[in-house]
Structures are given as C-alpha cells and as structure tokens.
Design an enzyme around this catalytic site. Structure first.
Site, mmCIF file in Angstrom:
data_model
loop_
_atom_site.group_PDB
_atom_site.id
_atom_site.type_symbol
_atom_site.label_atom_id
_atom_site.label_comp_id
_atom_site.label_asym_id
_atom_site.label_seq_id
_atom_site.Cartn_x
_atom_site.Cartn_y
_atom_site.Cartn_z
ATOM 1 N N GLY A 1 17.702 1.726 -4.893
ATOM 2 C CA GLY A 1 18.341 0.448 -4.917
ATOM 3 C C GLY A 1 18.072 -0.650 -5.599
ATOM 4 N N GLY B 1 11.369 3.257 -10.955
ATOM 5 C CA GLY B 1 9.820 3.194 -11.080
ATOM 6 C C GLY B 1 9.130 2.685 -9.655
ATOM 7 N N ALA C 1 -10.104 -8.438 2.268
ATOM 8 C CA ALA C 1 -10.854 -7.960 0.805
ATOM 9 C C ALA C 1 -10.791 -6.564 0.673
ATOM 10 N N VAL D 1 -8.111 -3.614 -1.564
ATOM 11 C CA VAL D 1 -7.914 -3.168 -2.970
ATOM 12 C C VAL D 1 -6.982 -4.591 -3.657
ATOM 13 N N GLU E 1 -8.101 -7.044 -6.603
ATOM 14 C CA GLU E 1 -7.481 -7.296 -8.021
ATOM 15 C C GLU E 1 -7.129 -8.307 -8.235
ATOM 16 N N GLU F 1 -12.270 -12.115 5.183
ATOM 17 C CA GLU F 1 -12.148 -10.614 5.523
ATOM 18 C C GLU F 1 -12.394 -10.451 7.139
ATOM 19 N N VAL G 1 -8.383 -14.081 10.808
ATOM 20 C CA VAL G 1 -7.565 -15.340 10.657
ATOM 21 C C VAL G 1 -6.579 -15.614 11.884
ATOM 22 N N HIS H 1 -22.625 11.052 -27.554
ATOM 23 C CA HIS H 1 -23.588 9.852 -27.609
ATOM 24 C C HIS H 1 -23.123 9.129 -28.574
HETATM 25 P P1 FAD Z 1 7.414 3.276 -4.087
HETATM 26 O O1 FAD Z 1 6.421 3.141 -5.144
HETATM 27 O O2 FAD Z 1 7.161 2.096 -2.989
HETATM 28 O O3 FAD Z 1 8.751 3.534 -4.317
HETATM 29 C C1 FAD Z 1 9.830 3.704 -3.375
HETATM 30 C C2 FAD Z 1 11.132 3.360 -3.876
HETATM 31 O O4 FAD Z 1 12.218 3.668 -3.091
HETATM 32 C C3 FAD Z 1 11.282 1.742 -4.068
HETATM 33 O O5 FAD Z 1 11.740 1.431 -5.535
HETATM 34 C C4 FAD Z 1 12.421 1.367 -3.068
HETATM 35 O O6 FAD Z 1 13.363 0.486 -3.871
HETATM 36 C C5 FAD Z 1 13.263 2.457 -2.961
HETATM 37 N N1 FAD Z 1 13.956 2.934 -1.812
HETATM 38 C C6 FAD Z 1 13.438 2.754 -0.610
HETATM 39 N N2 FAD Z 1 14.473 2.936 0.283
HETATM 40 C C7 FAD Z 1 15.650 3.151 -0.463
HETATM 41 C C8 FAD Z 1 16.772 3.640 0.014
HETATM 42 N N3 FAD Z 1 17.288 3.682 1.267
HETATM 43 N N4 FAD Z 1 17.792 3.999 -0.834
HETATM 44 C C9 FAD Z 1 17.255 3.799 -2.179
HETATM 45 N N5 FAD Z 1 16.070 3.500 -2.520
HETATM 46 C C10 FAD Z 1 15.334 3.128 -1.687
HETATM 47 N N6 FAD Z 1 -1.702 2.899 -6.576
HETATM 48 C C11 FAD Z 1 -2.280 3.226 -7.685
HETATM 49 O O7 FAD Z 1 -2.650 4.507 -7.420
HETATM 50 N N7 FAD Z 1 -2.920 2.617 -8.508
HETATM 51 C C12 FAD Z 1 -2.859 1.211 -8.532
HETATM 52 O O8 FAD Z 1 -3.174 0.628 -9.536
HETATM 53 C C13 FAD Z 1 -2.170 0.493 -7.847
HETATM 54 N N8 FAD Z 1 -1.942 -0.905 -7.747
HETATM 55 C C14 FAD Z 1 -1.163 -1.407 -6.818
HETATM 56 C C15 FAD Z 1 -0.965 -2.743 -7.026
HETATM 57 C C16 FAD Z 1 0.061 -3.434 -6.179
HETATM 58 C C17 FAD Z 1 0.021 -4.829 -6.052
HETATM 59 C C18 FAD Z 1 0.672 -2.698 -4.998
HETATM 60 C C19 FAD Z 1 1.544 -3.416 -4.106
HETATM 61 C C20 FAD Z 1 0.563 -1.344 -5.008
HETATM 62 C C21 FAD Z 1 -0.352 -0.618 -5.828
HETATM 63 N N9 FAD Z 1 -0.627 0.824 -5.718
HETATM 64 C C22 FAD Z 1 -1.469 1.220 -6.662
HETATM 65 C C23 FAD Z 1 0.055 1.453 -4.655
HETATM 66 C C24 FAD Z 1 1.184 2.242 -5.407
HETATM 67 O O9 FAD Z 1 2.204 1.144 -5.792
HETATM 68 C C25 FAD Z 1 2.007 3.228 -4.251
HETATM 69 O O10 FAD Z 1 1.038 4.173 -3.771
HETATM 70 C C26 FAD Z 1 3.343 3.978 -5.075
HETATM 71 O O11 FAD Z 1 4.040 2.976 -5.505
HETATM 72 C C27 FAD Z 1 3.696 4.979 -3.825
HETATM 73 O O12 FAD Z 1 4.950 5.560 -4.404
HETATM 74 P P2 FAD Z 1 6.164 5.897 -3.820
HETATM 75 O O13 FAD Z 1 7.044 6.910 -4.668
HETATM 76 O O14 FAD Z 1 5.816 6.891 -2.525
HETATM 77 O O15 FAD Z 1 6.935 4.699 -3.244
HETATM 78 P P1 NAI Z 2 -6.298 -2.515 2.131
HETATM 79 O O1 NAI Z 2 -5.905 -1.844 3.439
HETATM 80 O O2 NAI Z 2 -6.799 -2.063 1.074
HETATM 81 O O3 NAI Z 2 -7.128 -3.687 2.625
HETATM 82 C C1 NAI Z 2 -6.612 -4.675 3.605
HETATM 83 C C2 NAI Z 2 -7.977 -5.474 3.879
HETATM 84 O O4 NAI Z 2 -7.469 -6.531 5.010
HETATM 85 C C3 NAI Z 2 -8.836 -4.617 4.714
HETATM 86 O O5 NAI Z 2 -10.146 -4.970 4.173
HETATM 87 C C4 NAI Z 2 -8.764 -5.124 6.136
HETATM 88 O O6 NAI Z 2 -10.055 -5.217 6.856
HETATM 89 C C5 NAI Z 2 -8.546 -6.795 5.987
HETATM 90 N N1 NAI Z 2 -7.883 -7.207 6.941
HETATM 91 C C6 NAI Z 2 -6.698 -6.636 7.836
HETATM 92 N N2 NAI Z 2 -6.258 -7.746 8.690
HETATM 93 C C7 NAI Z 2 -7.200 -8.652 8.451
HETATM 94 C C8 NAI Z 2 -7.042 -9.919 8.917
HETATM 95 N N3 NAI Z 2 -6.379 -10.485 10.027
HETATM 96 N N4 NAI Z 2 -7.718 -10.839 8.592
HETATM 97 C C9 NAI Z 2 -8.711 -10.912 7.555
HETATM 98 N N5 NAI Z 2 -8.631 -9.502 6.867
HETATM 99 C C10 NAI Z 2 -8.034 -8.520 7.232
HETATM 100 O O7 NAI Z 2 -4.672 -3.148 1.693
HETATM 101 P P2 NAI Z 2 -4.193 -3.894 0.572
HETATM 102 O O8 NAI Z 2 -5.366 -4.519 -0.507
HETATM 103 O O9 NAI Z 2 -3.182 -4.895 1.175
HETATM 104 O O10 NAI Z 2 -3.644 -2.603 -0.235
HETATM 105 C C11 NAI Z 2 -2.425 -1.906 0.381
HETATM 106 C C12 NAI Z 2 -2.242 -0.514 -0.223
HETATM 107 O O11 NAI Z 2 -2.094 -0.620 -1.667
HETATM 108 C C13 NAI Z 2 -3.856 0.190 -0.271
HETATM 109 O O12 NAI Z 2 -3.713 1.139 0.645
HETATM 110 C C14 NAI Z 2 -4.028 0.555 -1.487
HETATM 111 O O13 NAI Z 2 -4.134 1.880 -1.609
HETATM 112 C C15 NAI Z 2 -2.834 0.610 -2.473
HETATM 113 N N6 NAI Z 2 -3.207 -0.237 -3.615
HETATM 114 C C16 NAI Z 2 -4.034 0.341 -4.339
HETATM 115 C C17 NAI Z 2 -4.252 -0.075 -5.644
HETATM 116 C C18 NAI Z 2 -5.297 0.811 -6.615
HETATM 117 O O14 NAI Z 2 -5.305 2.113 -6.418
HETATM 118 N N7 NAI Z 2 -5.993 0.000 -7.518
HETATM 119 C C19 NAI Z 2 -4.271 -1.574 -5.980
HETATM 120 C C20 NAI Z 2 -3.280 -2.214 -5.077
HETATM 121 C C21 NAI Z 2 -2.904 -1.568 -3.945
#
Ligand code: FAD
Ligand code: NAI
Length: 462
Positions: free
Chosen positions: A34, A39, A177, A179, A183, A199, A233, A441
C-alpha cells in the site's frame, strides 16, 4: 484479475524476501503493498534511515572528538540538517528502488494498493480480486500508542516523526530506553541536542545481559545522554511549540515535570493487521494482536500464512527475512528451519551492542552451569588505535561441554563481530573451536577469540 501460486501482503523484509524466494523456486508470485515504495518499515522508516543518521552523526562525533588527536586539524564540520536529511532520503531511495529492480528481475508482480482477504484463496486490491493458492501475510508493525499521549508528529513524535524532525531540538525527551529510544536519542545527542531518556524499568534495554546494560548506560551517559529510570510517564502536555512531560517515580510516587522541545515516544511496536479482514475469516490471534501460526507459519485458516512482525517473536528485520525464506521453501516442498536460539540482536549506537542466545541471567534462572569468557577491547590493539576501546566481548559456554550458549558484545562493530559466534552456535561449536581458530591481526575479531580463550585457559592480552 490474475491467478497466482502465492500472494504476499506487505513488502517489508519479511514480504519481499519471501516473494523473491517463492519466485526463485518457480512459484508465480505477487506482492501487495500500500505504500508508494517497497521495503516496508525497515527500508522506509526504520532500519535504513536510522542507520544513515547514526552513521552521519557518528562521523561528526569522530571529527569533533578524535580527528585532532590523530593529527587531522582544521575546522570541525558543521551540521547541514537539510543535506543530512537528503542523504538519508537518497539512501532510502536507492534501497527501495533496489527491491523494485529485484522484483522485476524475478518477475514478481507488485499489486499497488492496500490488500484484504475476502475469502481464503482471494486477495482484493482496490476493485480487483486476485486468486492465489497461498496467501502470506507480512503486514508488519506500527508504533504502539501510550495511553493519554497524543503523537502529533510535530512536538510529540514516534520513530517515524523522529527521523524527519524539521530541526534539531534543543531538548529532546525520549520516553523508553529501548532500541529506538537509544538509537535515535544517540543521533540527536551527537547533533547537539540535550537528550533525557525516561524509562519505566530500573534498567535500560530490558532483557539484555545485565553487565552490558550497565556498561552501555555508563558509556551513553559519558556521551551526554541523561537517564531517569524507574519512572512511569503520566502524560505529555503540549503548549505552543513546547511540551511538558510528567512522570511519577515508581519508588516514592513523587511527580516530576520536565520541559522539552520534542518528545519521542519509543515504548514499543504492535502488529499491524488492520483492514485485512482477519476477524471475518476467523484467523486466530493472540491477546497481543499477533497472528497465531504453527511451526510452518500456517494460520488456522487453510492456505493463509503469516510471518515477521505480525506474528510472535522479536520484531527484527532479519527474523522476518528468515521466516520469509522458510515459508517460501516450505510451500515449494522443502523442509526449512529457523533456529530461534540464534537470532542476533544489535543496537547500532556507538559503541554498538550485540547479543545472541542466553544471557547470564537466563542461564542462572534455568539453573544451568556455565562459564563466562570475557575480554575487554582495552586489550585489542586495533580498537586502541581507533579510539574504540570501550566495551568487551563476553562468551557464555556450558560448564561441562564448552558448547557456546550465548554471546554479548559492546564495542566497535559489535554487530558484525557477533556473526562468527552465531555461525559457531549453528554448528554446535565449543568455545575452544573459536579459540583455536587463527584470527587475523590486528582486527577487532581478535577480541572474540580472546573471549573464547578466556572460557578456557585464559586470554593472552588480558
Ligand atoms: P514491515 O517492514 O513493517 O512491512 C510491512 C509492510 O506491509 C509495510 O510496508 C506496509 O505498508 C505493508 N502492509 C501492511 N498491511 C498491508 C495491506 N493490507 N496491504 C498492503 N500492504 C500492507 N530491525 C532490525 O533488524 N534492525 C534494525 O536496525 C532496525 N531498525 C529499526 C529502526 C526503526 C526506527 C524501526 C521503527 C524499526 C527498526 N527495526 C529494525 C525493525 C524492523 O523494521 C522490523 O522488524 C521489520 O521491518 C519487520 O518486517 P516485516 O516485513 O514483518 O514488516
Ligand atoms: P522496545 O521494546 O525496545 O523498548 C521500549 C522501552 O520503553 C522499554 O524499555 C520499556 O520498558 C519502555 N517503556 C514502556 N512503557 C513505558 C512508559 N510508560 N514509560 C517509560 N518507559 C516505558 O521498543 P522500541 O524501542 O519502541 O522498539 C520497537 C521494536 O523495534 C523493538 O522490538 C525492536 O526490536 C525494533 N527495533 C530494532 C532495532 C534494531 O534492531 N537495531 C532498532 C529499532 C527498533
């Protein structure tokens, strides 16, 4: 209207990888997306843009803190936020266009629009209904709301808003606090914002090895990020272009209010399944809104599968990808397997934090006897030369068999270093297997070997 072997709903890392694998295995495949670009969350508003900003802001940090010491003198770079944003957008574009190219190459149809499933074997996109033997839901996740806090994407933002703030805030309050909070908090701290993280728990990055948590918090504090832990919070009040964040101490119930220019709500994500029509189909869901699947990613409705963030397990791109490949291979008659004990987790701050498998805490809970081999990057020549000697590698191995059970790294390139341990774990290797492998190394990887040596007779440079 067309007939497919597989229609994948969602083009994130789960969906697009699944589609490519299906096509490679000879299945006629389409993907419904959509968004305007392919991606998913990861490429558009997640992994990729956040890493671009982390990279750019880290380069600034290097210039400000380490260049002069290396004899690189001159004016430190200043931040052109507009240009940094367009670097980020270009990075997104090359990646999303890359998926488009791969779809064409593999003859995968992109059905543009939001899809729903009127009945098993059918996917509706716009006015058209397509039929497919198999439907794979890879609809991903969205930020979960915090009760009583309205995200306006201006003053109070979630991760999507935080990736495109109009300017660098003077004071950023991050709620959570985890991920995302750390970040993106890191990005803005390096770019000059005062960052305060609030947190709920008494630790940062819940679930991570406790020693890593403590070291990580100490290093981030040194970088200027402040932490208020054990704080619930209560609400965020926006007045004009400022916000007030009120939290209650969980220890003594006292209430504190802090001012902010921007508030980032980063308290977790939830599966996104809106509009798919799952309820009418009778697809079973968990109480956390995840689609329930069996070991083959099949839902309780024949011909409908689900993967990635929409089902249970860590919300990580590579977990979604692995499930995408596995479900495709299963449909093609193969016998794939995802090893959920070896899913790495990486936080791309500086230093990076990477972990896989058991933690000391989880092993203690299980009553399992283990040994911990630890090596500090202080003993690694390459890390010292590169001003990157903060942190350590810790390998956890079974006390009797020496089999590697987990690893935790905080330090330079931790996310890349972790993978030799992941491979070792896949092969059921012992710490001694790593310790006896010659490592070049001077590399950061030598720290991994030294930690493995520390599981035995001892590290050399400790
Ligand atoms: P998504 O990537 O969420 O993709 C789902 C897609 O489905 C979307 O494009 C959506 O538009 C589409 N969709 C949904 N419903 C419909 C529908 N009905 N019709 C058509 N299209 C639809 N993970 C990591 O491993 N490393 C990272 O560094 C990392 N950094 C992140 C940083 C941020 C800020 C965030 C928010 C997430 C991060 N994540 C990271 C988590 C990672 O993005 C997700 O775990 C991953 O994208 C999940 O993949 P997915 O294919 O399940 O879904
Ligand atoms: P998270 O689950 O990593 O962290 C949420 C934090 O918010 C926790 O520490 C929790 O205790 C705290 N929290 C919850 N309710 C709260 C409240 N009311 N007040 C204060 N603190 C509260 O979730 P986040 O950071 O939003 O990331 C979501 C997902 O995206 C994660 O599951 C992660 O796997 C994925 N992600 C992965 C990345 C990576 O692999 N590098 C980067 C960014 C996201």
């Amino acid at each position: 209207m067309a007939n497919y072997d597989v229609i994948v709903i969602g083009s994130g890392p789960g969906g697009y990888v699944c589609a490519i694998r299906c096509a490679q295995l000879g299945l006629k495949t389409a993907v419904v997306e959509g968004r305007d670009t392919l991606g998913g969350t990861c490429l558009n508003v997640g992994c990729i843009p956040s890493k671009a900003l982390l990279h750019a802001s880290h380069m600034l940090h290097e210039a400000e803190h380490n260049f002069a010491a290396m004899g690189l003198k001159g004016k430190a770079p200043s931040v052109d936020w507009k240009q940094m944003q367009s670097y980020k957008s270009d990075t997104i574009e090359t990646n999303t266009k890359g998926i488009e190219f791969l779809f064409k190459k593999n003859k995968i149809d992109w059905l543009k629009g939001w899809g729903s499933i009127p009945a098993a074997g059918q996917v509706k996109v716009g006015d058209e209904v397509h039929s497919s033997k198999n439907i794979i839901i890879a609809s991903g996740s969205v930020p979960s709301a915090l009760p009583g806090i309205e995200v306006d994407q201006k003053i109070v933002v979630d991760s999507t808003g935080a990736l495109e703030l109009p300017k660098i805030p003077k004071k950023l309050v991050v709620i959570g606090a985890g991920v995302i909070g750390l970040e993106l908090g890191s990005v803005y701290a390096r770019l000059g914002a005062e960052v305060e993280v609030v947190e709920f728990l008494d630790v940062i990055t819940p679930g991570m090895d406790a020693e890593v948590q403590r070291t990580f918090q100490k290093l981030l504090t040194k970088q200027g990020i402040s932490f208020t832990l054990g704080a619930a919070v209560q609400g965020v009040e926006v007045k004009g272009n400022k916000a007030k964040v009120t939290y209650k101490s969980r220890k003594d119930d006292s209430e504190t209010t802090i001012d902010a220019d921007t508030v980032l709500v980063a308290t977790g994500r939830k599966p996104f399944t809106d509009g798919l029509g799952l309820e009418a189909l009778g697809v079973e869901m968990s109480d956390r809104g995840q689609i329930k699947t069996n070991a083959n990613y099949a839902t309780n409705v024949a011909g409908i599968y689900a993967i990635g963030d929409a089902i249970e397990g860590p919300m990580l791109a590579h977990k979604a990808e692995d499930e995408g490949m596995a479900v495709a291979e299963g449909l093609a008659g193969q016998h794939p397997h995802v090893n959920y004990n070896v899913i790495p987790g990486v936080i791309y701050t500086h230093p990076e934090v990477a972990s896989v498998g058991e933690t000391e805490e989880s092993l203690k809970e299980q009553g399992r006897s283990y040994k911990a081999g630890k090596f500090s990057f202080m003993g690694n020549g390459r890390a010292k030369a590169n001003f990157a000697a903060d942190g350590f590698v810790k390998i956890l191995a079974d006390a009797q068999t020496d089999r590697i059970l987990g690893a935790h790294i905080i330090g330079p390139m931790a996310g890349d270093l972790l993978h030799e341990i992941c491979v070792a774990m896949e092969f059921g290797a012992a710490a001694e297997d790593l310790a006896r492998t010659c490592h070049a190394h001077p590399t950061y990887s030598e720290a991994v070997r030294e930690a493995a040596l520390a599981c035995g007779d001892g590290a050399i440079h400790a």
